[in-house]
Scaffold this motif. Structure first.
Motif, mmCIF file in Angstrom:
data_model
loop_
_atom_site.group_PDB
_atom_site.id
_atom_site.type_symbol
_atom_site.label_atom_id
_atom_site.label_comp_id
_atom_site.label_asym_id
_atom_site.label_seq_id
_atom_site.Cartn_x
_atom_site.Cartn_y
_atom_site.Cartn_z
ATOM 1 N N VAL A 188 21.379 -7.016 23.484
ATOM 2 C CA VAL A 188 20.451 -7.865 24.230
ATOM 3 C C VAL A 188 20.516 -7.545 25.722
ATOM 4 N N GLY A 189 19.350 -7.304 26.294
ATOM 5 C CA GLY A 189 19.194 -7.223 27.736
ATOM 6 C C GLY A 189 18.209 -8.309 28.132
ATOM 7 N N GLY A 190 16.927 -7.930 28.225
ATOM 8 C CA GLY A 190 15.888 -8.914 28.512
ATOM 9 C C GLY A 190 15.503 -9.759 27.327
ATOM 10 N N GLY A 191 15.853 -9.318 26.105
ATOM 11 C CA GLY A 191 15.616 -10.127 24.918
ATOM 12 C C GLY A 191 14.407 -9.756 24.088
ATOM 13 N N LEU A 193 13.876 -7.023 22.227
ATOM 14 C CA LEU A 193 14.270 -6.438 20.946
ATOM 15 C C LEU A 193 14.747 -7.512 19.980
ATOM 16 N N ILE A 194 15.720 -8.290 20.404
ATOM 17 C CA ILE A 194 16.254 -9.311 19.494
ATOM 18 C C ILE A 194 15.223 -10.406 19.238
ATOM 19 N N GLY A 195 14.375 -10.704 20.231
ATOM 20 C CA GLY A 195 13.367 -11.739 20.039
ATOM 21 C C GLY A 195 12.392 -11.404 18.927
ATOM 22 N N GLY A 196 11.882 -10.182 18.943
ATOM 23 C CA GLY A 196 10.934 -9.773 17.912
ATOM 24 C C GLY A 196 11.572 -9.692 16.539
ATOM 25 N N ILE A 197 12.759 -9.100 16.478
ATOM 26 C CA ILE A 197 13.469 -8.975 15.199
ATOM 27 C C ILE A 197 13.805 -10.347 14.634
ATOM 28 N N ALA A 198 14.347 -11.211 15.492
ATOM 29 C CA ALA A 198 14.771 -12.535 15.033
ATOM 30 C C ALA A 198 13.596 -13.387 14.567
ATOM 31 N N ILE A 208 19.230 -15.627 7.228
ATOM 32 C CA ILE A 208 19.703 -14.405 7.869
ATOM 33 C C ILE A 208 20.246 -14.770 9.246
ATOM 34 N N GLN A 209 21.470 -14.346 9.519
ATOM 35 C CA GLN A 209 22.108 -14.635 10.797
ATOM 36 C C GLN A 209 21.767 -13.539 11.808
ATOM 37 N N ILE A 210 21.307 -13.950 12.969
ATOM 38 C CA ILE A 210 20.971 -13.018 14.044
ATOM 39 C C ILE A 210 22.064 -13.117 15.108
ATOM 40 N N ILE A 211 22.736 -11.988 15.356
ATOM 41 C CA ILE A 211 23.874 -11.962 16.273
ATOM 42 C C ILE A 211 23.490 -11.192 17.536
ATOM 43 N N GLY A 212 23.459 -11.887 18.667
ATOM 44 C CA GLY A 212 23.170 -11.257 19.946
ATOM 45 C C GLY A 212 24.439 -10.661 20.534
ATOM 46 N N CYS A 213 24.355 -9.421 20.994
ATOM 47 C CA CYS A 213 25.530 -8.697 21.476
ATOM 48 C C CYS A 213 25.281 -8.219 22.907
ATOM 49 N N GLN A 214 26.203 -8.552 23.800
ATOM 50 C CA GLN A 214 26.057 -8.155 25.201
ATOM 51 C C GLN A 214 27.388 -7.687 25.776
ATOM 52 N N PRO A 215 27.341 -6.806 26.791
ATOM 53 C CA PRO A 215 28.563 -6.463 27.520
ATOM 54 C C PRO A 215 28.965 -7.630 28.432
ATOM 55 N N ARG A 259 15.835 -20.194 20.247
ATOM 56 C CA ARG A 259 15.569 -20.776 18.930
ATOM 57 C C ARG A 259 16.186 -19.965 17.797
ATOM 58 N N PHE A 260 16.113 -18.650 17.857
ATOM 59 C CA PHE A 260 16.391 -17.835 16.673
ATOM 60 C C PHE A 260 17.728 -17.100 16.662
ATOM 61 N N VAL A 261 18.396 -16.948 17.793
ATOM 62 C CA VAL A 261 19.676 -16.236 17.796
ATOM 63 C C VAL A 261 20.779 -17.221 17.416
ATOM 64 N N ASP A 262 21.525 -16.885 16.357
ATOM 65 C CA ASP A 262 22.510 -17.814 15.802
ATOM 66 C C ASP A 262 23.850 -17.778 16.530
ATOM 67 N N ASP A 263 24.254 -16.593 16.978
ATOM 68 C CA ASP A 263 25.567 -16.474 17.591
ATOM 69 C C ASP A 263 25.564 -15.301 18.569
ATOM 70 N N TRP A 264 26.558 -15.298 19.446
ATOM 71 C CA TRP A 264 26.671 -14.264 20.475
ATOM 72 C C TRP A 264 28.067 -13.676 20.473
ATOM 73 N N ILE A 265 28.151 -12.369 20.702
ATOM 74 C CA ILE A 265 29.441 -11.698 20.851
ATOM 75 C C ILE A 265 29.394 -10.867 22.125
ATOM 76 N N LEU A 266 30.380 -11.050 22.979
ATOM 77 C CA LEU A 266 30.497 -10.272 24.206
ATOM 78 C C LEU A 266 31.595 -9.231 24.038
ATOM 79 N N VAL A 267 31.372 -8.046 24.580
ATOM 80 C CA VAL A 267 32.362 -6.974 24.463
ATOM 81 C C VAL A 267 32.635 -6.368 25.839
#
Length: 332
Positions: A188-191, A193-198, A208-215, A259-267
């Motif tokens: 995820v950057g501006g959102g 990609l994940i917005g359309g997919i989710a 279906i769980q949508i997981i947003g991933c960011q640095p 609304r649609f992203v279920d969880d977030w993981i930062l790396v």
């Protein structure tokens, strides 16, 4: 205004299906490859959606083509004046390719620190490039202002419903091939990609769980969703240059992500570097840092997803030789 936004969010599903029909002859249906290595490492059934093998080397071509083909039908006279866009690289490259196909000119604004490899690729397309600002947001603001002054079309890299629908065609392809998918990991950057997919996948199957991933070095959307409003914060240097930077106030991607992203993981940066090296060493696939983010995210919380059917969106493969050398030197 709120009702209008609600209506648009709800309509993204149909927009994705229309976008797929519109762009399918211009883009690749990329492989959804089973990863024995990641499946063995995580205990999940892991599939890689290889947008790194897409036209122009990233998913961005989907949104660019969808928007420009729509403009060609709806505003052909204005399109003849050309398009102005802003990009860290991949979106600009995609707009150049789609623009040449649709016979319209494109001017690209980028921040001063654009990677050399992406700059060189833009120049292969004879792009007119204006470098402006220290951050992608400064370049976006300048590009939008310039387009307004010239009465030209500004094509946002993410803050556009049609661009988001184009990116969502990845979700269409994942579901068509693997409808039993449990979780989809998306950088995820501006959102866009994940917005359309989710939006697409949640309409097909809300489970279906949508997981947003960011640095950790650039996590504006994560902090914004957590706060309930777009929250501007500093971004720092990251291997995930394709997702780095701020988000425009009022971005259409924010309510969709909320609304649609279920969880977030930062790396962190080491995890991204390790993930890119893993893909090179084990899969012999060259991916860029923004794609490494999803691999790193799964590896960092693999116990949580054991036994599940996982799709990782490998969003791009445009890694510079300098960055590649740095990663290899640190692992070999």
């Amino acid at each position: 205004m709120e009702e209008e936004m609600e209506s648009k969010v709800s309509s993204v599903y149909n927009d994705v299906e229309s976008a797929y029909e519109r762009i399918k002859s211009y883009v690749y249906k990329t492989p959804l490859m089973f990863s024995r290595e990641l499946s063995s490492d995580t205990g999940a059934n892991v599939y890689l959606k290889l947008e790194s093998e897409q036209v122009t080397g990233s998913f961005k071509i989907r949104g660019a083509f969808n928007k420009i083909l729509l403009l060609k039908d709806q505003e052909p006279e204005k399109l003849t004046k050309g398009i102005i866009t802003a990009s860290t690289g991949n979106h600009g490259i995609a707009c150049m390719h789609a623009g040449k196909t649709c016979r319209c000119s494109v001017q690209v604004f980028s921040q001063e620190s654009i990677s050399q490899s992406k700059m060189e690729t833009l120049l292969v397309y004879n792009a007119k490039i204006t470098r402006y600002g220290k951050d992608c947001m400064e370049a976006e603001v300048k590009a939008r202002q310039t387009a307004q002054e010239r009465d030209q079309i500004y094509l946002s890299p993410y803050n556009d419903w049609d661009v988001m629908a184009g990116q969502g065609t990845i979700g269409y392809e994942i579901y068509a091939e693997q409808p039993e998918v449990d979780c989809v990991f998306v950088s995820v950057g501006g959102g866009g990609l994940i917005g359309g997919i989710a939006a697409y996948l949640k309409n097909k199957n809300p489970n279906i769980q949508i997981i947003g991933c960011q640095p950790r070095n650039s996590k504006v959307m994560y902090e914004s969703v957590k706060a309930g409003h777009i929250k501007h914060e500093a971004s720092y240097d990251t291997l995930s240059d394709g997702t780095a930077g701020d988000i425009e106030d009022g971005s259409v991607t924010f309510p969709v992500c909320s609304r649609f992203v279920d969880d977030w993981i930062l790396v962190d940066e080491q995890q991204i570097s390790d993930a890119v090296f893993f893909m090179i060493d084990k899969h012999h696939k060259l991916i860029e840092g923004s794609a490494g983010v999803v691999v790193a995210a799964l590896q960092s919380q693999k116990d949580k997803f054991s036994g599940k059917n996982i799709a990782l969106v490998i969003c791009g493969g445009n890694l510079s030789s300098a960055t590649l050398k740095t990663i290899l030197d640190s692992h070999i």
